[in-house]
Design a protein around this motif. Structure first.
Motif, mmCIF file in Angstrom:
data_model
loop_
_atom_site.group_PDB
_atom_site.id
_atom_site.type_symbol
_atom_site.label_atom_id
_atom_site.label_comp_id
_atom_site.label_asym_id
_atom_site.label_seq_id
_atom_site.Cartn_x
_atom_site.Cartn_y
_atom_site.Cartn_z
ATOM 1 N N ARG A 60 1.105 7.678 -3.439
ATOM 2 C CA ARG A 60 1.358 7.655 -1.993
ATOM 3 C C ARG A 60 0.671 6.452 -1.343
ATOM 4 O O ARG A 60 1.236 5.813 -0.444
ATOM 5 C CB ARG A 60 0.879 8.956 -1.341
ATOM 6 C CG ARG A 60 1.630 10.188 -1.805
ATOM 7 C CD ARG A 60 3.118 10.060 -1.532
ATOM 8 N NE ARG A 60 3.816 11.275 -1.890
ATOM 9 C CZ ARG A 60 4.965 11.297 -2.541
ATOM 10 N NH1 ARG A 60 5.565 10.163 -2.892
ATOM 11 N NH2 ARG A 60 5.554 12.433 -2.820
ATOM 12 N N GLU A 63 2.768 3.437 -2.025
ATOM 13 C CA GLU A 63 3.981 3.431 -1.201
ATOM 14 C C GLU A 63 3.691 2.894 0.195
ATOM 15 O O GLU A 63 4.468 2.104 0.740
ATOM 16 C CB GLU A 63 4.561 4.850 -1.117
ATOM 17 C CG GLU A 63 5.149 5.333 -2.418
ATOM 18 C CD GLU A 63 5.448 6.820 -2.445
ATOM 19 O OE1 GLU A 63 5.986 7.283 -3.464
ATOM 20 O OE2 GLU A 63 5.128 7.543 -1.466
ATOM 21 N N GLU A 67 5.166 -0.563 1.817
ATOM 22 C CA GLU A 67 5.893 -0.547 3.091
ATOM 23 C C GLU A 67 5.365 -1.615 4.050
ATOM 24 O O GLU A 67 6.117 -2.191 4.839
ATOM 25 C CB GLU A 67 5.780 0.833 3.733
ATOM 26 C CG GLU A 67 6.584 0.983 5.001
ATOM 27 C CD GLU A 67 6.525 2.386 5.578
ATOM 28 O OE1 GLU A 67 6.780 2.508 6.791
ATOM 29 O OE2 GLU A 67 6.222 3.348 4.835
#
Length: 131
Positions: A60, A63, A67
């Motif tokens: 996570r 990610e 982004e």
């Protein structure tokens, strides 16, 4: 940006962390709030399984970094908070493997706390990344 690792600590044959990371002339900073092992449905995944929560939490974190146009290798500081420092220590190779894959050598903190925001959470990781 220029980065200098200061006081590296080794775990076995792998670099575990730095006592400090000097960053000169960064262009961008990313301050990352605490991440936890949340599944795609938003619920805490792997209750009771610290190793699985460590791995998903790093996923996570990566990610979020991606982004924002960053990578795990851009992280210069991490803070790992846990309800059970002994369990994290036993499975710390999951942390060092994630960091080694990304050639990430942050200044870091591992601390035990009395509670996290969800009682099923065993670990939470926050970070600072620079480019």
């Amino acid at each position: 940006m220029e980065r200098t690792d200061i006081g590296p600590r080794m775990f076995g044959d792998r670099l575990g962390y730095n006592h400090a990371v000097l960053v000169e002339n960064p262009r961008r900073w990313l301050f990352i709030a605490g991440h936890e092992a949340r599944g795609d449905d938003g619920a805490i995944a792997h209750p009771g399984d610290i190793r699985a929560q460590i791995k998903l939490t790093f996923q996570r974190l990566e990610e979020t970094l991606e982004e924002a146009g960053f990578a795990l290798g851009d992280v210069v500081q991490i803070r790992i908070l846990t309800l059970d420092i002994k369990a994290v220590t036993i499975h710390y190779d999951a942390v060092t493997e994630a960091l080694a894959r990304a050639d990430c050598r942050p200044a870091s903190l591992l601390a035990q706390v009395s509670a996290l925001s969800d009682p099923r959470m065993l670990i939470e990781i926050e970070a600072i990344a620079v480019q």
